[in-house]
Design a protein around this motif. Structure first.
Motif, short mmCIF file in Angstrom:
data_model
loop_
_atom_site.label_atom_id
_atom_site.label_comp_id
_atom_site.label_asym_id
_atom_site.label_seq_id
_atom_site.Cartn_x
_atom_site.Cartn_y
_atom_site.Cartn_z
N PRO A 67 0.85 -1.19 0.00
CA PRO A 67 0.00 0.00 0.00
C PRO A 67 0.89 1.24 0.00
O PRO A 67 1.67 1.47 0.93
CB PRO A 67 -0.79 -0.13 1.31
CG PRO A 67 -0.75 -1.60 1.63
CD PRO A 67 0.59 -2.07 1.15
N LEU A 68 0.81 2.03 -1.02
CA LEU A 68 1.81 3.08 -1.23
C LEU A 68 1.79 4.11 -0.11
O LEU A 68 0.75 4.46 0.44
CB LEU A 68 1.59 3.75 -2.58
CG LEU A 68 1.92 2.85 -3.78
CD1 LEU A 68 1.58 3.53 -5.10
CD2 LEU A 68 3.39 2.43 -3.76
N GLY A 69 2.97 4.59 0.21
CA GLY A 69 3.16 5.57 1.26
C GLY A 69 3.45 4.96 2.62
O GLY A 69 4.11 5.58 3.46
N GLN A 70 2.97 3.74 2.86
CA GLN A 70 3.18 3.11 4.16
C GLN A 70 4.67 2.98 4.48
O GLN A 70 5.10 3.25 5.60
CB GLN A 70 2.53 1.72 4.18
CG GLN A 70 1.03 1.71 4.17
CD GLN A 70 0.42 2.02 5.52
OE1 GLN A 70 1.02 1.75 6.55
NE2 GLN A 70 -0.76 2.59 5.51
N GLY A 71 5.45 2.55 3.49
CA GLY A 71 6.86 2.31 3.75
C GLY A 71 7.62 3.56 4.12
O GLY A 71 8.58 3.51 4.91
N VAL A 72 7.24 4.70 3.55
CA VAL A 72 7.89 5.95 3.93
C VAL A 72 7.69 6.19 5.43
O VAL A 72 8.64 6.51 6.16
CB VAL A 72 7.32 7.13 3.11
CG1 VAL A 72 7.93 8.45 3.59
CG2 VAL A 72 7.59 6.92 1.63
N ALA A 73 6.46 6.02 5.90
CA ALA A 73 6.18 6.22 7.31
C ALA A 73 6.83 5.14 8.17
O ALA A 73 7.30 5.42 9.28
CB ALA A 73 4.67 6.26 7.55
N ASN A 74 6.84 3.89 7.70
CA ASN A 74 7.55 2.84 8.43
C ASN A 74 9.01 3.19 8.61
O ASN A 74 9.60 3.00 9.69
CB ASN A 74 7.47 1.50 7.69
CG ASN A 74 6.08 0.94 7.55
OD1 ASN A 74 5.80 0.25 6.57
ND2 ASN A 74 5.20 1.21 8.49
N VAL A 103 10.33 6.13 8.75
CA VAL A 103 10.43 7.15 9.79
C VAL A 103 10.39 6.49 11.17
O VAL A 103 11.13 6.87 12.08
CB VAL A 103 9.31 8.19 9.64
CG1 VAL A 103 9.30 9.17 10.80
CG2 VAL A 103 9.47 8.96 8.32
N GLY A 104 9.54 5.48 11.33
CA GLY A 104 9.48 4.75 12.59
C GLY A 104 10.79 4.06 12.92
O GLY A 104 11.26 4.09 14.07
N PHE A 105 11.41 3.42 11.92
CA PHE A 105 12.72 2.81 12.13
C PHE A 105 13.73 3.85 12.61
O PHE A 105 14.51 3.61 13.54
CB PHE A 105 13.23 2.17 10.84
CG PHE A 105 12.66 0.82 10.52
CD1 PHE A 105 12.80 -0.24 11.40
CD2 PHE A 105 11.98 0.59 9.34
CE1 PHE A 105 12.29 -1.49 11.11
CE2 PHE A 105 11.45 -0.65 9.03
CZ PHE A 105 11.61 -1.70 9.91
N ALA A 106 13.74 5.00 11.94
CA ALA A 106 14.72 6.04 12.26
C ALA A 106 14.48 6.61 13.65
O ALA A 106 15.44 6.91 14.39
CB ALA A 106 14.67 7.14 11.20
N ILE A 125 4.20 4.71 11.60
CA ILE A 125 5.43 4.95 12.35
C ILE A 125 5.49 4.02 13.56
O ILE A 125 6.54 3.45 13.88
CB ILE A 125 5.52 6.43 12.78
CG1 ILE A 125 5.77 7.32 11.55
CG2 ILE A 125 6.63 6.64 13.81
CD1 ILE A 125 5.62 8.80 11.81
N THR A 126 4.35 3.84 14.22
CA THR A 126 4.28 2.89 15.34
C THR A 126 4.69 1.50 14.88
O THR A 126 5.46 0.80 15.56
CB THR A 126 2.86 2.86 15.91
OG1 THR A 126 2.55 4.15 16.45
CG2 THR A 126 2.71 1.81 17.00
N ASN A 127 4.22 1.07 13.71
CA ASN A 127 4.62 -0.23 13.18
C ASN A 127 6.12 -0.29 12.91
O ASN A 127 6.77 -1.32 13.13
CB ASN A 127 3.85 -0.54 11.91
CG ASN A 127 2.39 -0.89 12.17
OD1 ASN A 127 2.00 -1.16 13.30
ND2 ASN A 127 1.58 -0.88 11.12
N GLY A 128 6.69 0.81 12.39
CA GLY A 128 8.13 0.83 12.15
C GLY A 128 8.91 0.71 13.43
O GLY A 128 9.92 -0.01 13.50
N ILE A 129 8.47 1.40 14.48
CA ILE A 129 9.14 1.29 15.78
C ILE A 129 9.06 -0.14 16.30
O ILE A 129 10.04 -0.70 16.79
CB ILE A 129 8.52 2.28 16.78
CG1 ILE A 129 8.80 3.73 16.35
CG2 ILE A 129 9.06 2.04 18.19
CD1 ILE A 129 8.05 4.78 17.16
#
Length: 664
Positions: A119-126, A128-131, A420-424
């Protein structure tokens, strides 16, 4: 690199042809983006990404997110060629049942895939969560002369990613926080599925990102390996307090004589004739399928060797750190492994029967009590932490340049907040909680779904859980939302009835280290009940009876108890069942479920201030549901419930109707 290895140009062509062949063999997929991005991907994986293909879980690895998940064959080809345990048989099985190469990258399915995207855009926010997670862990554990947490997050995004609103939200907060270890590459190829991006998109992306507080570097030719290398080197080695976006002009379907730079290369196989023509243009054997020249294959061993060296150097630094800071090293190992502290459950707060308390307030007390003994618990809210009661008191805020706090302020950015929560959560080392009003969970639906798909331990808190929130009216009053969340596989939704159930719900959510949980909490005060709650069972008998069963969740448990009293005055004995979680009840053995809801008692009424959809599973064909099948009203909460028929009288009447003519 050793001079015996193949030149990068040959490796790039190998990436391209592997993508072409895999998509053609599957007769579906997206060849164009991998063909255009191959130079970017190869330069990143072979020169700049700090990773160890032999150990994809090395904690200090750089994280890579392919936000443009439709370009999955780019990632799979890179993983294969750089030495990950992804054999050629898996590339040949692209998009096939049971393969490790699904149509879009899926976390845990493929070694080296950090996060599920598509789903486009999700990875950008993910990303950010990693960072954010990296910076928060660095603030907690790094010490003078011991930068034991010091890695970067890289992502590749497409034009489509940057059209999606979630990427705007995420880029805004990344710039605001100054995430200088976050580096993105924008695949600026001017083409989307329907045709040229100019059909719908002509904004100045670099200017937008600069306005967000990003540094923007430009690569004019996406085939210029040295220019790509220089931009990545600058982003990596010369941080300037800002995240970096590398705008890279590429050619979708590069090398295809008839489909390059057209939408025809986006989402369909090239076709046999065009595959042959493209390979001719590359100077590649036309009849070769899944060809990896020996000198390109040699890169895998070299990169695995380099990765081992990087990890060994870090492990030596870790040993020195552990010698100087043994407590911190032990804690870092514990949180990295996802282990909770010993005895953390004993921190649960106590609530006195009869005490009236909104479950959001009880939830805040429980969260703060657990956070006091679980340092990895962190929370963020979409400009609502004082309303959702999730703020961690006295535990500081995450701000630009200071990531030691435990409270994230997302602003009014619900969609990015969820991703972002998912990335964290995917990064490991922290247990993230995020919160907003329940009606706004719709903004986050895809992120909640992806958390469940990945079985991430994200905790989603949704307050103001029903029409009882009152005067804000139908725009803020959730109706269909419970049914929507309950339909998501592998998500546990818990709607507690009082403060004691809420404390148990928090304990369950925190203990679920391999799956997400949604906690649905009230705005209005609710009495603390006498009975000992059993939230972990999903449903339990709160008050016994022999003639009928009244089933309720959340604030409507009190409604069911009042209905029971009305029925008792008429000589009807009603059992009341509190059912805070459909999912947890389904997990119980059949014997327990039948003890709570005996087949011999078919007269069942469910009551919930929400859509009745889904309740037939528990009421059966002979039962009834007192619910809401319309939007709410603007009125004080008690009046709203009365107007919409969520009353003890309505529940008692429904039970009475089921019992008419039945012997008791």
């Amino acid at each position: 690199m050793r001079s015996t290895l193949a030149p990068p140009e040959l490796a790039v062509t190998t990436v391209r042809t592997l993508a072409i062949d895999a998509v053609q063999a599957a007769n579906s997929g997206h060849p164009g983006a991998p063909m255009g991005l191959a130079p970017v991907g190869w330069t990143l994986f072979s020169r700049h990404l700090r990773h160890n293909p032999a150990d994809p879980e090395w904690p200090e690895r750089d994280r890579f997110v392919l936000s443009a998940g439709h370009a999955s064959m780019l990632l799979y080809a890179l993983l294969h060629l750089t030495g990950y345990d992804l054999p050629m048989e898996q590339l040949k099985a692209f998009r096939q049942l049971g393969s490790e190469t699904p149509g879009h990258p899926e976390r845990a399915d493929t070694p080296g895939v950090e996060i599920t995207t598509g789903p486009l855009g999700q990875g950008v926010a993910n990303a950010v969560g990693f960072a954010i997670a990296e910076r928060m862990l660095a603030a907690r554990y790094n010490r003078p002369d011991h930068d034991i947490v010091d890695h970067r997050t890289w992502f590749i995004c497409s034009d489509g990613d940057l059209m999606e609103g979630i990427s705007h939200e995420a880029a805004s907060i990344a710039g605001f926080l100054g995430l200088e270890r976050l580096i993105g590459v924008w695949d600026d190829n001017l083409v989307s599925l329907d045709g040229p991006t100019s059909l719908a998109f002509d904004e100045d992306v670099p200017a937008r990102f600069r306005a967000y507080g990003w540094r923007v570097l430009r690569v004019e030719d996406g085939n210029d390996l040295e220019a790509i290398d220089e931009a990545m080197r600058t982003a990596r080695e010369e941080p300037d307090g800002r995240p970096t976006l590398i705008a890279c002009r590429t050619h979708i379907g590069y090398g295809s004589p008839n489909k390059q730079d057209t939408a025809a290369a986006h989402g369909s196989p090239l076709g046999p004739e065009e595959v042959a023509a493209t390979k001719r243009a590359y100077g590649w054997p036309e009849d070769a399928r899944f060809l990896v020249p020996d000198e390109v294959a040699a890169w895998a061993g070299e990169l695995r060797e380099r990765g081992r060296g990087l990890q060994e150097q870090w492990e030596a630094r870790l040993a020195a750190y552990a010698a100087d800071y043994p407590h911190e090293a032990a804690e870092l190992a514990r949180v990295g492994a996802g282990r909770l502290p010993e005895g953390w459950e004993s921190a649960a707060p106590a609530f006195a029967p009869g005490e009236a308390l909104a479950t959001r307030a009880a939830g805040g007390r429980a969260l703060n009590a657990f956070a006091a003994v679980i340092p990895e618990l962190v929370q963020g809210a979409a400009d609502l932490s004082t309303s959702t009661s999730t703020d961690l008191k006295g535990m500081g805020a995450v701000t630009r340049g200071d990531f030691a706090g435990r409270n994230l302020f997302y602003g009014v950015r619900e969609h990015a907040m969820g991703a972002i929560t998912n990335g964290i959560a995917a990064h490991a080392g922290l247990r993230p909680v995020c919160s907003t009003f329940f009606t706004f969970s719709d903004y986050m639906k895809n992120t909640i779904r992806l958390a469940a798909l990945m079985r991430l331990p994200s905790i989603f808190v949704f307050t103001h859980d029903s029409v009882a929130l009152g005067e804000d009216g139908p725009t803020h009053q959730p109706v269909e939302h419970l049914a929507g969340l309950r339909a998501i596989p592998d998500l546990v939704t818990i709607r507690p009835a009082d403060a004691r159930e809420t404390a148990q719900a928090w304990r369950i959510a925190i203990a679920r280290t391999g799956a997400p949980t949604a906690l649905i909490l009230s705005r209005q005060g609710l009495p603390t009940l006498e009975a000992e709650p059993q939230v972990e069972r999903g449903a339990y008998v709160l008050a016994d009876g022999a003639d009928c069963i009244l089933i309720a969740t959340g604030s409507e448990v009190v409604t069911a108890l009042a209905a029971r009293d009305l029925l008792a005055d008429e000589g009807v004995s009603a059992r009341v069942v509190s059912m805070p979680s459909f999912e947890l009840f389904r997990e119980q053995d059949a014997g327990y479920r039948e003890r709570v809801l005996p087949p011999s008692m078919p007269a069942r009424v469910a009551v919930e201030a929400a859509s009745p959809f889904g309740w037939a599973e528990w009421t059966g064909s002979a039962g009834a549901v007192v619910g809401i099948d319309r939007f709410g009203v603007s009125a004080p909460g008690a009046q709203a419930l009365e107007a919409l028929g969520i009353t003890p009288e309505a529940v008692a009447g429904a039970a009475r109707g089921l019992l008419v003519g039945r012997p008791r």
